[in-house]
Design a protein around this motif. Structure first.
Motif, PDB file in Angstrom:
ATOM      1  N   ASN A 211      -8.948   5.757  -4.768  1.00 27.19           N
ATOM      2  CA  ASN A 211      -8.226   6.692  -3.894  1.00 27.19           C
ATOM      3  C   ASN A 211      -7.904   6.143  -2.518  1.00 27.19           C
ATOM      4  N   SER A 212      -8.035   4.827  -2.311  1.00 28.78           N
ATOM      5  CA  SER A 212      -7.720   4.318  -0.974  1.00 28.78           C
ATOM      6  C   SER A 212      -6.216   4.147  -0.839  1.00 28.78           C
ATOM      7  N   ASN A 213      -5.775   4.015   0.388  1.00 26.79           N
ATOM      8  CA  ASN A 213      -4.352   4.039   0.688  1.00 26.79           C
ATOM      9  C   ASN A 213      -3.737   2.636   0.564  1.00 26.79           C
ATOM     10  N   VAL A 214      -3.615   2.138  -0.674  1.00 24.90           N
ATOM     11  CA  VAL A 214      -3.140   0.777  -0.901  1.00 24.90           C
ATOM     12  C   VAL A 214      -1.684   0.623  -0.452  1.00 24.90           C
ATOM     13  N   ASP A 215      -0.885   1.637  -0.698  1.00 29.43           N
ATOM     14  CA  ASP A 215       0.530   1.553  -0.319  1.00 29.43           C
ATOM     15  C   ASP A 215       0.698   1.285   1.165  1.00 29.43           C
ATOM     16  N   SER A 216      -0.083   1.975   1.962  1.00 28.51           N
ATOM     17  CA  SER A 216       0.009   1.808   3.403  1.00 28.51           C
ATOM     18  C   SER A 216      -0.417   0.405   3.820  1.00 28.51           C
ATOM     19  N   LEU A 217      -1.462  -0.111   3.171  1.00 27.08           N
ATOM     20  CA  LEU A 217      -1.910  -1.463   3.504  1.00 27.08           C
ATOM     21  C   LEU A 217      -0.846  -2.492   3.132  1.00 27.08           C
ATOM     22  N   ARG A 218      -0.157  -2.266   2.021  1.00 30.03           N
ATOM     23  CA  ARG A 218       0.924  -3.182   1.620  1.00 30.03           C
ATOM     24  C   ARG A 218       1.991  -3.238   2.713  1.00 30.03           C
ATOM     25  N   ASN A 219       2.285  -2.064   3.289  1.00 34.13           N
ATOM     26  CA  ASN A 219       3.272  -2.053   4.364  1.00 34.13           C
ATOM     27  C   ASN A 219       2.788  -2.844   5.574  1.00 34.13           C
ATOM     28  N   VAL A 220       1.500  -2.712   5.862  1.00 35.16           N
ATOM     29  CA  VAL A 220       0.946  -3.457   6.996  1.00 35.16           C
ATOM     30  C   VAL A 220       1.058  -4.956   6.739  1.00 35.16           C
ATOM     31  N   LEU A 221       0.703  -5.357   5.523  1.00 37.69           N
ATOM     32  CA  LEU A 221       0.756  -6.777   5.193  1.00 37.69           C
ATOM     33  C   LEU A 221       2.184  -7.301   5.294  1.00 37.69           C
ATOM     34  N   LYS A 222       3.128  -6.442   4.926  1.00 33.74           N
ATOM     35  CA  LYS A 222       4.532  -6.840   5.015  1.00 33.74           C
ATOM     36  C   LYS A 222       4.981  -6.936   6.473  1.00 33.74           C
ATOM     37  N   ASP A 223       4.685  -5.882   7.249  1.00 37.64           N
ATOM     38  CA  ASP A 223       5.186  -5.813   8.623  1.00 37.64           C
ATOM     39  C   ASP A 223       4.466  -6.764   9.561  1.00 37.64           C
ATOM     40  N   ARG A 224       3.153  -6.691   9.540  1.00 37.80           N
ATOM     41  CA  ARG A 224       2.394  -7.428  10.541  1.00 37.80           C
ATOM     42  C   ARG A 224       2.136  -8.876  10.124  1.00 37.80           C
ATOM     43  N   CYS A 225       1.914  -9.093   8.836  1.00 36.83           N
ATOM     44  CA  CYS A 225       1.535 -10.430   8.400  1.00 36.83           C
ATOM     45  C   CYS A 225       2.689 -11.162   7.738  1.00 36.83           C
ATOM     46  N   LYS A 226       3.836 -10.520   7.603  1.00 34.44           N
ATOM     47  CA  LYS A 226       5.053 -11.129   7.057  1.00 34.44           C
ATOM     48  C   LYS A 226       4.837 -11.714   5.666  1.00 34.44           C
ATOM     49  N   LEU A 227       4.111 -10.995   4.842  1.00 37.98           N
ATOM     50  CA  LEU A 227       3.908 -11.456   3.472  1.00 37.98           C
ATOM     51  C   LEU A 227       4.992 -10.868   2.575  1.00 37.98           C
ATOM     52  N   SER A 228       5.375 -11.633   1.551  1.00 38.69           N
ATOM     53  CA  SER A 228       6.311 -11.086   0.574  1.00 38.69           C
ATOM     54  C   SER A 228       5.522 -10.305  -0.465  1.00 38.69           C
ATOM     55  N   ASP A 229       6.247  -9.521  -1.264  1.00 40.56           N
ATOM     56  CA  ASP A 229       5.577  -8.737  -2.302  1.00 40.56           C
ATOM     57  C   ASP A 229       4.734  -9.612  -3.212  1.00 40.56           C
ATOM     58  N   LYS A 230       5.306 -10.790  -3.528  1.00 39.26           N
ATOM     59  CA  LYS A 230       4.602 -11.680  -4.455  1.00 39.26           C
ATOM     60  C   LYS A 230       3.285 -12.161  -3.835  1.00 39.26           C
ATOM     61  N   GLU A 231       3.376 -12.508  -2.547  1.00 43.28           N
ATOM     62  CA  GLU A 231       2.165 -12.990  -1.879  1.00 43.28           C
ATOM     63  C   GLU A 231       1.099 -11.897  -1.788  1.00 43.28           C
ATOM     64  N   ILE A 232       1.567 -10.675  -1.546  1.00 49.67           N
ATOM     65  CA  ILE A 232       0.609  -9.563  -1.486  1.00 49.67           C
ATOM     66  C   ILE A 232      -0.075  -9.386  -2.830  1.00 49.67           C
ATOM     67  N   ASN A 233       0.738  -9.458  -3.895  1.00 49.23           N
ATOM     68  CA  ASN A 233       0.156  -9.349  -5.227  1.00 49.23           C
ATOM     69  C   ASN A 233      -0.884 -10.416  -5.470  1.00 49.23           C
ATOM     70  N   GLU A 234      -0.560 -11.644  -5.054  1.00 47.74           N
ATOM     71  CA  GLU A 234      -1.506 -12.741  -5.273  1.00 47.74           C
ATOM     72  C   GLU A 234      -2.808 -12.495  -4.524  1.00 47.74           C
ATOM     73  N   LEU A 235      -2.657 -11.935  -3.315  1.00 46.30           N
ATOM     74  CA  LEU A 235      -3.837 -11.641  -2.504  1.00 46.30           C
ATOM     75  C   LEU A 235      -4.731 -10.640  -3.225  1.00 46.30           C
ATOM     76  N   PHE A 236      -4.105  -9.618  -3.775  1.00 50.33           N
ATOM     77  CA  PHE A 236      -4.882  -8.606  -4.494  1.00 50.33           C
ATOM     78  C   PHE A 236      -5.479  -9.181  -5.767  1.00 50.33           C
ATOM     79  N   GLN A 237      -4.706 -10.119  -6.396  1.00 52.50           N
ATOM     80  CA  GLN A 237      -5.139 -10.660  -7.680  1.00 52.50           C
ATOM     81  C   GLN A 237      -6.385 -11.518  -7.579  1.00 52.50           C
TER      82      GLN A 237
END
Lengths: 264, 341, 275
Positions: A211-237
């Protein structure tokens, strides 16, 4: 004096580091030996008889049919089964092969000496797991807390507090604000935020909080850390391979009874 | 009024730490990664003491530690021995800022003066000497203390004000007076008749707290809560860095058997599910919206009604530490904008 | 001033099995000084420590006229309550309190009283019933409506029979599930609120039970004409201190440990709905 509990420690595909962590805290370990008998352990026992157990502590992920059969047998002869570490809980790094191409997967399966599964599996995909000791490797204090509760007939509750709480306790500044990717806000705590405190980042080795707010964290990773979707996925993986990133999103919405990971 | 020359600052702290009562001196210093926090002077003698700007972490940990043992129990056949545990370590906190001082005054109000005192907090508070440093200007773009009146140091034992030559030193209590008269300290100081300037600065982050309790009461169901809380990660960073957040829970820690156990008081956070969970796993405040509202309302509304003080001291730490840029000042502003609509 | 976070010791002098997962513990304070100071009215709660396993808030379920001992009833739900169920006679527990605001016992004198309980909510109300019966002549008519899931989950059955036999109180028992017993009605407590012979405009109501039940009962009672200030509700919240420090029982500007756990319906309605 109460009768000593029989404990077995088993390893499947893993580095056996978690098991070592248990022994490493020698003070608590020797104290524990007054209350339990370790019947099975590949690392410290010469003879490992197949007897009925009170607590089975299992580390490692399940790679092949042989391992799966062994795990089922362990489950059958033990009252409580604790999944030890990230390998047992969600696959860890060896489960990265779940994301390989089909051709590569086929090659691996063909070259494997045993009857390998196409996908690396976590324990709870095969048998019922009672409690989870999380982390890669586990935190010894955390593990002993769970054992102490079980010995006293208590139920260890799931500790659904983000790593950030302990991170701020250690007075670290936030990595996300500096633009460094970190999964702390959605990762299960209990690790004393050791990675961030020692200069690394959190890769959510203890799993993503239900139930944690993963969607919001993805946005943070995109905005603040300039990660692409693929990179975010890899991070989670990195540590949560068994279910994969696409599934993580589903997973956190799965009804409670599907993953009753009660855990302190 | 005394004058402490700039070059004598370190001698002053040395003198404090060498006094006969064996007090531990706590000073604000900087970590390698840039974080400013409080630590023992003894262990960090080579580090620069940060006297300007806000510290990233308040010295709350010396009054409300994350985990504190409050009692322990020893069980035998037919008897239980209950032992009270109080922390009696003596400390001097050097360089505490006005916002954190005001936070301590709020905590005194809630934890000591209201109903029965919290003995553990009281013991720590009694055993700590506070040496404050005045803020002369707004320290960064997120603080808003001047609008809450918490930019003025109150409740200190000794206070330092920065001037050109060094620091003006004044006492605020008998403890502070006695401390300044000690031999080792007195000889570093010079008598002076200079007076510190009246502190009057305005922070950049404007907040209007006029009739704020009425505003929040009226807008309890405002759509602002949902809009702002949607992106909240429940990471609890804001409540962790807040100098006046004091909510705690109590748990017992068992050994391998129940012969010896400890009772721990741990800081909690209203952003967690467990904060409002009762038997059978029923959670009263489940949504992010309700959790954020609890945090903001406790700061500006509940505390004002109950304790006649605003809990928030305007340090702005919660704004700076939030990874998703939830801004308590913006929320109030937004609610004012939507007010009555 | 003494440390209010420190429990005083009490001995378990009797354990009564109420249902398969509810037990009543009769406790006697060991320290005479503490015993003298221990004073409460129906509706107040104590913090009970099971040393090593934690501390839980429990409503006192025996009458305040009984000075030698007091009783608490607890359902086996979590870790602490399970540990409590493992206690034996002679074991020692820790007690803090009593805390909270009670039912307005004194103000009830001379009035008709309706008591509505759901499930384990009977515990603090049993305290009230016993206290009322101790001074029966000071009160008007007394009705108790008590509903549970099924026949086997009624607490204090022996005592309820005694109450019935005494004829001092009218009792309606209901169950959600149908049951054969003639004396037990089928349905929810709300269905029986209007089946009494009370003059609703002059009745004081005491309510305790699941949040949903309280909500429905309150609606029905208002429609029957009961004054909102005369409806008293006992709420359940997480508590760690008991005297307004830990903030866990905070409901808008109120604390359940100080202004509650017994609130008037007016106060409950003023509280903002939180979810």
């Amino acid at each position: 004096m109460k009768e000593k509990l029989k404990i077995g420690i088993f390893s499947f595909t893993s580095c056996e580091g978690c098991e070592l962590t248990i022994f490493e805290n020698s003070e608590e370990f020797t104290k524990m030996l007054n209350y339990v008998d370790i019947v099975n352990s590949r690392l410290i026992k010469e003879k490992n008889p197949e007897v009925n157990l009170d607590i089975a502590i299992v580390e490692g992920s399940i790679m092949s049919k042989k391992e799966a059969e062994e795990l089922v047998k362990i489950r059958e002869r033990s009252k409580i089964l604790i999944s030890l570490g990230t390998c047992a809980g969600s696959g860890c790094v060896q489960a990265l092969r779940n994301f390989f191409s089909d051709r590569l997967k086929k090659k691996i399966i063909k070259e494997a000496q045993t009857e390998a599964f196409e996908k690396v599996k976590a324990l709870d995909e095969i048998v019922k797991v009672d409690y989870y000791a999380r982390g890669c490797p586990i935190d010894a204090d955390d593990f002993y807390r769970i054992i102490k509760l079980i010995i006293n007939n208590q139920i260890p509750r799931r500790y659904d507090v983000a790593v950030c709480k302990e991170c701020k306790e250690n007075e670290n500044s936030c990595l996300l604000i500096k633009g460094i990717p970190c999964l702390g806000p959605v990762a299960y705590g209990g690790c004393k935020a050791i990675c961030v405190t020692k200069g690394s980042y959190c890769a959510a080795c203890r799993g993503v909080i239900r139930n944690s707010n993963v969607d919001s964290l993805r946005n943070v990773l995109k905005d603040r850390c300039k990660l692409s979707d693929k990179e975010i996925n890899e991070l989670f993986q990195q540590y949560n391979n068994v279910r994969g990133v696409r599934e993580i999103k589903k997973l956190i919405k799965v009804k409670e009874q599907l993953r009753q990971d009660l855990y302190a | 009024m005394f004058l402490l020359k700039k070059q004598n600052l370190r001698n002053f702290i040395d003198a404090l730490s060498q006094n006969e009562a064996k007090l531990k001196v706590i000073v604000p210093i900087q970590k390698d990664d840039g974080t400013i926090y409080y630590d023992e002077y003894e262990k960090n003698k080579d580090k620069e003491i940060i006297i300007e700007g806000r510290t990233d972490f308040s010295p709350k940990k010396y009054f409300l530690p994350e985990i504190e043992e409050i009692a322990n129990f020893e069980k035998s056949e037919n008897e239980v021995i209950i032992k009270e545990v109080l922390n009696n370590e003596k400390r001097i906190i050097f360089g505490i800022r006005p916002c954190d001082l005001n936070a301590l005054l709020f905590l005194d109000e809630v934890l000591i003066k209201y109903m029965y005192p919290d003995k553990n907090y009281e013991a720590r508070r009694k055993n700590t000497i506070l040496i404050a440093i005045d803020c002369l200007e707004a320290c960064n773009k997120s603080c808003f203390c001047s609008y809450l009146g918490t930019n003025i140091a109150k409740g200190y034992d000794i206070c330092l004000t920065k001037i050109k030559e060094g620091f003006l030193v004044r006492e605020g209590s008998n403890i502070g007076k006695n401390l300044l008269e000690k031999d080792g300290i007195r000889k570093i100081l010079e008598k002076t008749d200079k007076e510190p300037k009246q502190i009057s600065f305005e922070c950049k982050n404007k907040i209007n707290v006029e009739k704020i309790e009425e505003l929040l009461e009226k807008n309890f169901e405002s759509k602002v809560w949902q809009e702002e809380a949607e992106r909240c990660l429940n990471c609890t960073s804001c409540t962790q860095v807040c100098p006046s957040c004091y909510c705690f829970y109590v748990k017992d820690e068992l050994g391998f058997d129940d012969k010896k156990s400890r009772r721990l008081k741990c800081l909690d956070s209203c952003f967690l599910d467990r904060f409002s969970r009762i038997s059978r796993d029923f959670v009263f405040r489940k949504s992010n919206k309700a959790k954020l509202r609890q945090f903001v309302c406790h700061n500006f509304y509940y505390s004002l009604v109950r304790n006649k003080m605003i809990k928030c001291v305007g340090c702005g730490r919660c704004i700076d530490v939030c990874p998703v840029k939830i801004n308590i000042v913006e929320i109030i502003k937004k609610i004012r904008g939507y007010d009555g609509k | 001033m003494e440390n209010k976070m420190l429990p005083t010791k009490a001995r378990v002098i009797e354990i009564i099995d109420e249902t398969n997962n509810i037990k009543t513990f009769r406790l006697e304070l060991i320290d005479d000084e503490a015993k003298k100071k221990f004073f409460f009215f129906p509706g107040k709660f104590v913090m009970v420590s099971i040393f090593g396993y934690g501390e839980i808030p429990l409503g006192i379920s025996s009458s305040h006229h009984e000075k030698r001992f007091f009783e608490v009833s607890v359902a086996k739900v979590g870790n602490t309550s399970s540990a409590m169920h493992n206690l034996k006679i002679g074991d020692i527990v820790g007690i803090r309190g009593p805390f909270g605001r009670a039912f307005p016992y004194m103000r009830m004198k001379g009035k008709d009283i309706l008591i509505v309980a759901g499930g384990t909510g009977i515990a603090p109300l049993r305290c009230l019933v016993n206290a009322l019966l101790d001074e029966r002549e000071s009160f008007g008519k007394i009705w108790l409506i008590y509903g549970t899931k099924n026949k086997n989950s009624f607490c204090y059955t022996r005592e309820i029979n005694k109450w019935k036999e005494s004829g001092k109180i009218n009792i309606v028992l209901t169950t959600d599930e149908k049951c054969e017993d003639e004396l037990i009605c089928h349905g929810l407590v709300t269905d029986y609120l209007d089946k009494t012979d009370l003059d609703y405009k002059k009745t004081t109501v005491a309510l305790c039970g699941p949040e949903k039940m309280i909500e429905n009962c309150a609606k029905k009672l208002i429609s029957l004409g009961v004054n909102q200030d005369d409806i008293f509700v006992s709420l359940e919240r997480l508590m760690f201190c008991g005297f307004g420090k830990c903030m866990h029982c905070n409901i808008s500007t109120k604390y359940a440990c100080i202004e509650g756990p017994v609130f008037t319906l007016n106060e409950v309605l003023e509280m903002k709905a939180e979810a």
